[in-house]
Write a protein that holds these residues in place. Structure first.
Motif, mmCIF file in Angstrom:
data_model
loop_
_atom_site.group_PDB
_atom_site.id
_atom_site.type_symbol
_atom_site.label_atom_id
_atom_site.label_comp_id
_atom_site.label_asym_id
_atom_site.label_seq_id
_atom_site.Cartn_x
_atom_site.Cartn_y
_atom_site.Cartn_z
ATOM 1 N N GLU A 98 -2.278 -2.360 -3.564
ATOM 2 C CA GLU A 98 -2.233 -3.194 -4.968
ATOM 3 C C GLU A 98 -3.297 -4.236 -5.236
ATOM 4 N N SER A 101 0.669 -1.169 -0.118
ATOM 5 C CA SER A 101 -0.124 -0.033 0.213
ATOM 6 C C SER A 101 0.809 1.161 -0.125
ATOM 7 N N VAL A 145 -6.380 -0.276 -8.113
ATOM 8 C CA VAL A 145 -5.973 -0.153 -6.816
ATOM 9 C C VAL A 145 -7.070 -0.263 -5.893
ATOM 10 N N VAL A 147 -0.173 1.273 -7.668
ATOM 11 C CA VAL A 147 -0.092 2.345 -6.712
ATOM 12 C C VAL A 147 0.531 3.463 -7.059
#
Length: 468
Positions: free
Chosen positions: A386, A374, A401, A433
């Protein structure tokens, strides 16, 4: 002087009376229409076997109005093994001399027996030829000797707001009640009613009018009275009718095929508001925004993509998003559709072969959980992570995401929640991300920005503005 004033008062009174007469003379006389059309309008009653509570446990409900009895009966225990006859009333109209009758599906739904009462008060048992819940149209057949009176079928396509219309039906069981008004609007989309462009009128419609005909001044049926908007249970000035063009197409398919086939595009769409129009580079709010393209559907095969704004179909403009399912639904599977769309600020034309609407049209993917690494974007106030391969497969998405946490900021204001999946931001696809963070950092201030979000399998675009 007094005589002159009295004379002027008399002259003014005569003039006003004359204006009143002229005004009344301009109103239509519905008498010939009603006399000619009423013989083909019928009353429909149904019977349905339903469980009944035990007599020993049933309190005395004598004197309680029928509309309130259900409320009192809910708390009474049922006694199994006994039956009662539940009855309902509605209206209908004869469309052929050999006994075909049109009404609403909800009038005859789940009925064990259907009775049609003619204007001469004779009653005939009806056979349900077929029903279509999506359009709320049902086709009945009664035995006849080819001498039944029939209505004149008109066309709803040319109907315009402001035209006089007349309804004949049986509100609250009062046979052949006539009410009149004007067309308030056409092409209305109602909640959970995507395939019918309803006619809105201010004609007084009440329980029992359902299934009855709506006439124009030429005495032609232009609609089937179907629904009302009400907070009291009675008429409040908003009535909705199924266009007769739609109803007759459904009736013909039920008569010939026993079922109804509709066109299907395979997309989830939403309205284009002012902010979305700005974010997609449109001059004004118009069209149907594609929020989701169903895998393997006609739209996917035709090259339609998420974020496309459909402006027209076969040359017919899509002004409101509800116009699209109306037009697609009226097409036949296999028909060719030419779609004008806006994609990434430029217009293009796509050719799509229309498919058949599935029996179960709730084909939306299921949502997934969260996983993977993250990162955070302080500017939006949201932490994202992700998507795993399993999540992509279950969601049927190639990228995106997942929202892990929502802090105070724009993300909280627009209603983002943990578990939401962001697939597009500022008209760009989100594949990681890193991409999300890069795009978020460059978002403009005080300008509408779009974001596509998947929640519990359903996709939609939302817009927001970042402060300076």
């Amino acid at each position: 002087m007094l005589l002159r004033r009295n004379f002027l008062a008399v002259v003014a009174g005569v003039a006003l009376f004359g204006q009143t007469l002229v005004a009344h003379a301009d109103l239509p006389d519905f008498t010939p229409l009603v006399e000619n059309a009423s013989p083909a309008v019928v009353n429909i009653s149904t019977k349905q076997n339903a469980p009944v509570r035990g007599a020993a446990q049933m309190p005395d409900l004598e004197g309680i109005p029928p509309q309130f009895r259900e409320f009192f009966e809910r708390g009474i225990p049922r006694q199994p093994g006994r039956q009662r006859e539940a009855q309902s009333l509605g209206s209908g109209f004869i469309i052929s001399k050999d006994g075909y009758v049109l009404t609403n599906n909800h009038v005859v739904e789940n009925a064990d027996e259907i009775m049609v009462r003619l204007p001469d008060r004779s009653e005939l048992q009806a056979e349900l030829v077929g029903a279509d819940p999506r359009s709320d149209v049902a086709l009945l057949k009664i035995k006849a000797d080819d001498e039944l009176p029939i209505v004149k079928i008109g066309s709803s396509e040319k109907l315009k707001a402001g035209e006089w219309v007349v309804a004949i039906g049986s509100p609250f069981g009062f046979d052949h009640t006539v009410t009149a008004g004007v067309v308030s609007a056409t092409g209305r989309t109602l909640p959970n009613e995507s395939y019918v462009p309803f006619i809105q009128t201010d004609v007084a419609i009440n329980p029992g009018n359902s299934g009855g005909p709506l006439f124009n001044l030429d005495g032609e049926v232009v609609g089937i009275n179907s629904q009302i908007f009400t907070r009291s249970g009675g008429f409040m000035g908003l009535s909705f009718a199924i266009p007769i063009d739609v109803a007759m197409d459904v009736a013909n398919q039920l008569r010939e095929e026993g079922k109804v086939s509709r066109g299907w595009l395979g997309v989830v769409i939403q309205e284009v508001n002012k902010d979305l129009a700005e974010s997609f580079g449109l001059d004004r709010p118009a069209g149907a925004l594609v929020a989701q393209v169903l895998d393997g559907g006609p739209a996917a095969k035709g090259g339609l993509k998420v974020g496309d704004v459909i402006l027209s179909l076969n040359g017919k403009p899509i002004d409101m998003s509800g116009d699209l399912p109306h037009q697609v639904g009226s097409m036949k599977p296999g028909d060719s559709a030419k779609l004008e769309v806006v994609r990434e600020g430029s217009r293009r034309t796509l050719n799509v072969t229309i498919g058949a609407l599935p029996d179960d049209d709730a084909q939306l993917v299921a949502g997934g959980g969260a996983g993977g690494s993250s990162a955070s974007s302080n500017r939006l106030g949201v932490t994202v992570g992700e998507l795993s391969d399993e999540q992509k497969k279950s969601l049927e998405v190639e990228s995106g995401v997942v929202v892990r946490d929502v802090n105070n900021g724009p993300a909280a204001l627009i209603g983002l929640r943990p578990g939401d999946v962001i697939t597009h931001l500022s008209n760009e696809a989100i594949d990681s991300v890193k991409t999300f963070t890069r795009i978020a950092e460059k978002l403009p201030s005080n300008r509408s920005v779009s974001m596509r979000v998947l929640r519990e399998g359903r996709a939609s675009f939302i817009t927001f503005k970042l402060p300076r």
